[in-house]
Design a protein around this motif. Structure first.
Motif, short mmCIF file in Angstrom:
data_model
loop_
_atom_site.label_atom_id
_atom_site.label_comp_id
_atom_site.label_asym_id
_atom_site.label_seq_id
_atom_site.Cartn_x
_atom_site.Cartn_y
_atom_site.Cartn_z
N ILE A 179 0.85 -1.19 0.00
CA ILE A 179 0.00 0.00 0.00
C ILE A 179 0.89 1.24 0.00
CG2 ILE A 179 -2.00 1.12 1.08
CD1 ILE A 179 -2.44 -1.88 0.57
N ASN A 180 0.72 2.06 -1.03
CA ASN A 180 1.55 3.24 -1.21
C ASN A 180 0.69 4.50 -1.14
OD1 ASN A 180 4.32 3.96 -2.07
ND2 ASN A 180 4.16 1.95 -3.05
N VAL A 181 1.14 5.50 -0.43
CA VAL A 181 0.46 6.79 -0.46
C VAL A 181 1.48 7.86 -0.78
CG1 VAL A 181 -0.85 8.53 0.81
CG2 VAL A 181 -1.39 6.12 1.10
N LYS A 182 1.27 8.58 -1.83
CA LYS A 182 2.18 9.64 -2.28
C LYS A 182 3.61 9.13 -2.41
CE LYS A 182 0.97 14.31 -1.17
NZ LYS A 182 0.96 15.30 -0.09
N GLY A 183 3.78 7.91 -2.91
CA GLY A 183 5.10 7.38 -3.15
C GLY A 183 5.75 6.74 -1.94
N GLU A 184 5.11 6.84 -0.79
CA GLU A 184 5.69 6.20 0.39
C GLU A 184 4.90 4.97 0.77
OE1 GLU A 184 6.66 8.77 3.69
OE2 GLU A 184 7.18 10.32 2.22
N THR A 185 5.64 3.90 1.06
CA THR A 185 4.99 2.66 1.42
C THR A 185 4.42 2.75 2.83
OG1 THR A 185 6.53 1.48 0.00
CG2 THR A 185 5.31 0.17 1.60
N GLU A 217 -3.55 -14.08 4.12
CA GLU A 217 -4.56 -13.97 5.17
C GLU A 217 -5.70 -13.06 4.74
OE1 GLU A 217 -2.50 -12.35 8.55
OE2 GLU A 217 -0.72 -13.52 8.05
N ASP A 218 -6.91 -13.52 4.95
CA ASP A 218 -8.07 -12.67 4.66
C ASP A 218 -8.18 -11.57 5.71
OD1 ASP A 218 -8.44 -14.47 2.70
OD2 ASP A 218 -10.41 -15.17 3.35
N THR A 219 -8.08 -10.33 5.25
CA THR A 219 -8.20 -9.22 6.19
C THR A 219 -8.89 -8.04 5.52
OG1 THR A 219 -5.99 -8.53 5.52
CG2 THR A 219 -6.20 -9.55 7.70
N GLU A 220 -9.13 -7.04 6.32
CA GLU A 220 -9.69 -5.81 5.80
C GLU A 220 -9.07 -4.66 6.58
OE1 GLU A 220 -14.04 -5.42 4.12
OE2 GLU A 220 -13.96 -4.72 6.17
N TYR A 221 -8.46 -3.72 5.85
CA TYR A 221 -7.84 -2.58 6.50
C TYR A 221 -8.46 -1.30 5.95
CZ TYR A 221 -3.98 -5.09 8.70
OH TYR A 221 -3.23 -5.90 9.49
N THR A 222 -8.64 -0.34 6.83
CA THR A 222 -9.11 0.95 6.36
C THR A 222 -8.01 1.98 6.55
OG1 THR A 222 -11.39 0.39 6.86
CG2 THR A 222 -10.89 2.71 6.59
N PHE A 223 -7.68 2.67 5.47
CA PHE A 223 -6.61 3.67 5.52
C PHE A 223 -7.19 5.07 5.48
CE2 PHE A 223 -4.78 -0.15 3.73
CZ PHE A 223 -3.64 -0.31 4.50
N PHE A 224 -6.85 5.83 6.52
CA PHE A 224 -7.30 7.22 6.56
C PHE A 224 -6.14 8.08 6.10
CE2 PHE A 224 -9.83 4.86 9.53
CZ PHE A 224 -11.12 5.34 9.32
N ASN A 243 -9.85 4.84 2.31
CA ASN A 243 -9.91 3.68 1.43
C ASN A 243 -9.92 2.42 2.29
OD1 ASN A 243 -8.28 5.81 -0.21
ND2 ASN A 243 -9.09 4.37 -1.72
N THR A 244 -10.79 1.49 1.96
CA THR A 244 -10.76 0.21 2.63
C THR A 244 -10.20 -0.83 1.67
OG1 THR A 244 -12.67 0.79 3.97
CG2 THR A 244 -12.15 -1.54 3.80
N VAL A 245 -9.13 -1.48 2.12
CA VAL A 245 -8.47 -2.50 1.29
C VAL A 245 -8.85 -3.87 1.85
CG1 VAL A 245 -6.25 -3.46 0.58
CG2 VAL A 245 -6.57 -0.98 0.69
#
Lengths: 129, 164
Positions: A46-52, A60-67, A73-75
């Protein structure tokens, strides 16, 4: 002499039609080759503005929400595939992309500057520009 | 500026804006993020009937107002990069290909548009992951460019008949 000849060729519609057809065929060939020679990935980066931000194993089945600064975004990881299941962005391109699982594939959410890229072994094969 | 040119430019700009806004409402068919870019046909048509300078105005109005009506800050940047690149290429090649081969001009413009948007994506996302889209963008750009170019070509023909 030669110049006028070259100009005549460049001006002909047939020349451009053939050139465009060849270019499209090459690209289509490359896409088909990639589709048939793809490897199943093991991690989602998962990258945001070029930073990991983080690297998630696809096992593993998971769900992450990124603020992020610009939105949410929910991945979701399910059955070895990763998708963006929810985004509060306007165009929803990331959600529409669906789930991906092969090395090199990615989901992009431009409004939030967020990308999800599938990699093979570790996150070292992600090149940050 | 002649009044007639001004009026025609304004009409084309209005038409481009309407096409742009309507197109933004249509959910992407097939490939996410790829659209026809039909409003570009109006920019190309403007090049043919009122000249390059006026076409730049049509493009400018379309990008600024279009993104105010139906866009996001990110889509504005994409439009700007893509539109400017497409305009530059079309303005340079338009005279060479003339009115009967507008589809070539348009296809080259569409490729430039996609290249410009790719640069915008690189700047925004700062990841080379976006480069994966190049082959797809070439195919989509050629198909969309030829289609919109032909649309512009037929429109110009109809416009010429109308003026007679």
């Amino acid at each position: 002499m030669d110049n006028t000849k070259a100009a005549a060729v460049l001006k002909s519609g047939v020349f451009w039609a053939v050139l465009f057809a060849v270019a499209a065929a090459l690209c289509a060939g490359y896409l088909i080759y990639k589709k048939t020679h793809q490897q199943t990935g093991r991690f989602a980066v998962i990258n945001v503005k070029g930073e990991t931000l983080t690297t998630l194993p696809l096992g593993e089945d998971t769900e992450y929400t990124f603020f992020t600064e610009r939105g949410v975004n929910t991945v979701m990881i399910k059955d070895g595939k990763v998708s963006v299941s929810y985004s509060d962005c306007k165009n929803q391109i990331c959600v529409d992309t669906g789930s991906i699982s092969h090395v090199g594939e990615s989901i992009i959410c431009a409004p939030h500057r967020l990308t999800v890229t599938v990699t093979g072994e570790t996150d070292t094969d992600v090149v940050v520009v | 500026m002649k009044i007639k040119d001004l009026t025609v430019t304004a009409c084309l700009a209005a038409a481009a804006l309407v096409v742009f806004v309507i197109e933004a409402q249509i959910p992407p068919l097939g490939i996410p993020g790829v659209k026809l870019g039909l409003s570009n046909a109006l920019v190309l048509m403007a090049m043919a009937v009122v000249g390059r300078k006026h076409a730049a105005m049509v493009l400018f109005v379309k990008i600024i107002l279009g993104n105010i009506f139906a866009g996001t800050p990110a889509s504005f940047l994409f439009s700007l990069f893509g539109g400017a690149a497409a305009y530059a290429v079309m303005a340079l090649t338009f005279k060479f290909f003339g009115r009967n081969k507008m589809w070539v001009t348009s296809a080259l413009g569409a490729l430039a548009n996609n290249a410009g948007q790719l640069v915008a994506a690189l700047l925004i996302m700062r990841t080379s992951a976006v480069l994966v889209y190049i082959p797809l963008l070439v195919i989509a750009g050629l198909a969309a460019g030829i289609f919109t170019g032909l649309a512009a070509q037929f429109s110009v023909r109809a416009y010429d008949k109308l003026r007679r």
